[in-house]
Design a protein around this motif. Sequence first.
Motif, PDB file in Angstrom:
ATOM      1  N   SER A 130      32.608  48.393  41.065  1.00  0.00           N
ATOM      2  CA  SER A 130      33.738  47.573  40.606  1.00  0.00           C
ATOM      3  C   SER A 130      33.978  46.445  41.600  1.00  0.00           C
ATOM      4  O   SER A 130      34.232  46.702  42.777  1.00  0.00           O
ATOM      5  N   PRO A 131      33.896  45.200  41.153  1.00  0.00           N
ATOM      6  CA  PRO A 131      34.054  44.086  42.089  1.00  0.00           C
ATOM      7  C   PRO A 131      35.504  43.907  42.516  1.00  0.00           C
ATOM      8  O   PRO A 131      36.436  44.428  41.884  1.00  0.00           O
ATOM      9  N   LEU A 132      35.697  43.163  43.582  1.00  0.00           N
ATOM     10  CA  LEU A 132      37.021  42.829  44.094  1.00  0.00           C
ATOM     11  C   LEU A 132      37.271  41.351  43.844  1.00  0.00           C
ATOM     12  O   LEU A 132      36.484  40.496  44.248  1.00  0.00           O
ATOM     13  N   CYS A 133      38.387  41.039  43.174  1.00  0.00           N
ATOM     14  CA  CYS A 133      38.758  39.656  42.885  1.00  0.00           C
ATOM     15  C   CYS A 133      39.818  39.195  43.886  1.00  0.00           C
ATOM     16  O   CYS A 133      40.749  39.936  44.189  1.00  0.00           O
ATOM     17  N   SER A 134      39.674  37.959  44.374  1.00  0.00           N
ATOM     18  CA  SER A 134      40.652  37.397  45.305  1.00  0.00           C
ATOM     19  C   SER A 134      40.733  35.891  45.091  1.00  0.00           C
ATOM     20  O   SER A 134      39.861  35.292  44.450  1.00  0.00           O
ATOM     21  N   GLN A 135      41.802  35.288  45.631  1.00  0.00           N
ATOM     22  CA  GLN A 135      41.995  33.852  45.476  1.00  0.00           C
ATOM     23  C   GLN A 135      42.502  33.250  46.783  1.00  0.00           C
ATOM     24  O   GLN A 135      43.180  33.897  47.571  1.00  0.00           O
ATOM     25  N   THR A 136      42.143  31.997  47.008  1.00  0.00           N
ATOM     26  CA  THR A 136      42.645  31.222  48.129  1.00  0.00           C
ATOM     27  C   THR A 136      42.917  29.808  47.639  1.00  0.00           C
ATOM     28  O   THR A 136      42.385  29.373  46.617  1.00  0.00           O
ATOM     29  N   GLY A 137      43.769  29.082  48.376  1.00  0.00           N
ATOM     30  CA  GLY A 137      44.063  27.714  48.001  1.00  0.00           C
ATOM     31  C   GLY A 137      45.509  27.535  47.620  1.00  0.00           C
ATOM     32  O   GLY A 137      46.329  28.465  47.694  1.00  0.00           O
ATOM     33  N   GLN A 138      45.849  26.315  47.192  1.00  0.00           N
ATOM     34  CA  GLN A 138      47.209  25.955  46.816  1.00  0.00           C
ATOM     35  C   GLN A 138      47.317  25.941  45.299  1.00  0.00           C
ATOM     36  O   GLN A 138      46.793  25.047  44.628  1.00  0.00           O
ATOM     37  N   ILE A 139      48.007  26.959  44.756  1.00  0.00           N
ATOM     38  CA  ILE A 139      48.130  27.081  43.294  1.00  0.00           C
ATOM     39  C   ILE A 139      49.308  26.220  42.837  1.00  0.00           C
ATOM     40  O   ILE A 139      50.379  26.727  42.465  1.00  0.00           O
ATOM     41  N   SER A 140      49.132  24.923  42.898  1.00  0.00           N
ATOM     42  CA  SER A 140      50.184  23.997  42.472  1.00  0.00           C
ATOM     43  C   SER A 140      49.537  22.858  41.697  1.00  0.00           C
ATOM     44  O   SER A 140      48.323  22.630  41.761  1.00  0.00           O
ATOM     45  N   LEU A 141      50.377  22.133  40.967  1.00  0.00           N
ATOM     46  CA  LEU A 141      49.900  21.065  40.099  1.00  0.00           C
ATOM     47  C   LEU A 141      49.115  20.039  40.909  1.00  0.00           C
ATOM     48  O   LEU A 141      49.601  19.515  41.909  1.00  0.00           O
ATOM     49  N   GLY A 142      47.864  19.776  40.484  1.00  0.00           N
ATOM     50  CA  GLY A 142      47.015  18.821  41.171  1.00  0.00           C
ATOM     51  C   GLY A 142      46.250  19.391  42.342  1.00  0.00           C
ATOM     52  O   GLY A 142      45.404  18.697  42.911  1.00  0.00           O
ATOM     53  N   GLY A 143      46.513  20.629  42.724  1.00  0.00           N
ATOM     54  CA  GLY A 143      45.827  21.237  43.855  1.00  0.00           C
ATOM     55  C   GLY A 143      44.488  21.843  43.454  1.00  0.00           C
ATOM     56  O   GLY A 143      43.963  21.577  42.365  1.00  0.00           O
ATOM     57  N   SER A 144      43.929  22.645  44.341  1.00  0.00           N
ATOM     58  CA  SER A 144      42.650  23.301  44.066  1.00  0.00           C
ATOM     59  C   SER A 144      42.713  24.741  44.561  1.00  0.00           C
ATOM     60  O   SER A 144      43.451  25.056  45.495  1.00  0.00           O
ATOM     61  N   ALA A 145      41.925  25.601  43.935  1.00  0.00           N
ATOM     62  CA  ALA A 145      41.897  27.022  44.287  1.00  0.00           C
ATOM     63  C   ALA A 145      40.469  27.532  44.187  1.00  0.00           C
ATOM     64  O   ALA A 145      39.652  26.996  43.429  1.00  0.00           O
ATOM     65  N   THR A 146      40.185  28.565  44.962  1.00  0.00           N
ATOM     66  CA  THR A 146      38.873  29.203  44.945  1.00  0.00           C
ATOM     67  C   THR A 146      39.042  30.672  44.601  1.00  0.00           C
ATOM     68  O   THR A 146      39.801  31.388  45.267  1.00  0.00           O
TER      69      THR A 146
END
Length: 331
Positions: free
Chosen positions: A151-167
């Motif tokens: 079972s894989p592990l999901c994660s996120q980084t970055g700025q979750i805001s309008l016009g921003g970017s996330a990974t």
Amino acid sequence: MAMARLLGSLFCRSLLGLVYWTAPGPAVEVHVPAEPLSTPVGKTAELACSYSTSVTDNFVLEWSFVQPGKPISASLPILYFTNGHLYPTGSKAKRASLFQNPPTGGVATLKLTDVHPSDTGTYICHVNNPPDFYTNGLGLINLTVLVPPSSPLCSQTGQISLGGSATLRCSSSSGAPRPVYNWVHLGSSPTPSPGSMVQDDVSGQLILNNLSLASSGTYRCVATNQMGSASCELTFSVTDPSKGRVAGAVIGVLLGVLFLSIAVFCLIRFQKERRKRPKETYKGSDLREDAIAPGISEQTSLRADSSNGLLEKSPSASTVKTNNSKLPMVV
């Protein structure tokens, strides 16, 4: 002439004998599959090996194992067959056996039961049969133990805001062959534009650029190999910083109004409680220090004793009146 013929015959025989004794014996030929072998984890692997040679008492068969990325010289023994006896050895001894025992009929196939992920590597079938030294008698087989993705592990980084970017990242701790990863945006909301999503199937990374409100939602990552698949999900909402500031100001105003209303309410209640408090009254049985006894004229003079602060009645002004009659005076 006869002597010359005899010497010539002896010379030829000696030369043929020398050639016979110095010529190499038959070559040992070992045959193994050219293609790599794969077996699901927990199953039995059969590593086919056959040979051709004239088996003698000096015949020796050896199976050994090399871990991935290591040279042949670092091989670890699995089993030996020599002098008519089989000798399993090493960490795989309890799970290793020969398909045909004794392996003197040209078949040296190895059976390995309950294969583990650590069994992935190169297996060497080595046949040695003096005086057949013409070749090295080696056969190499590459084995891959197939393991479904964990079972894989999901994660996120970055700025979750309008016009921003996330990974977004997705990774399985185990799986063979190595899983490939695929991200999918779930739900009925509008899907982000293709140009704003950059995906790497090997690393499991998804880059979201120029985030919009349509980027909000649930994302699913699926890890897949030939043994199966596993997935994980991640949900986030893209925020608008300007709306956040307005909302903060509105909340501040509402809190101020609330605190002011509470203060006014408390003040009004305090005033009402104060007005309802009863005034101080005196009953007939209560006496006050400055009270005038009934029937005594208010003209009765009092004087204060300056030495002790006690009040005394003046004897010269002793006139007593009643409500209905006067008392007789005595001369």
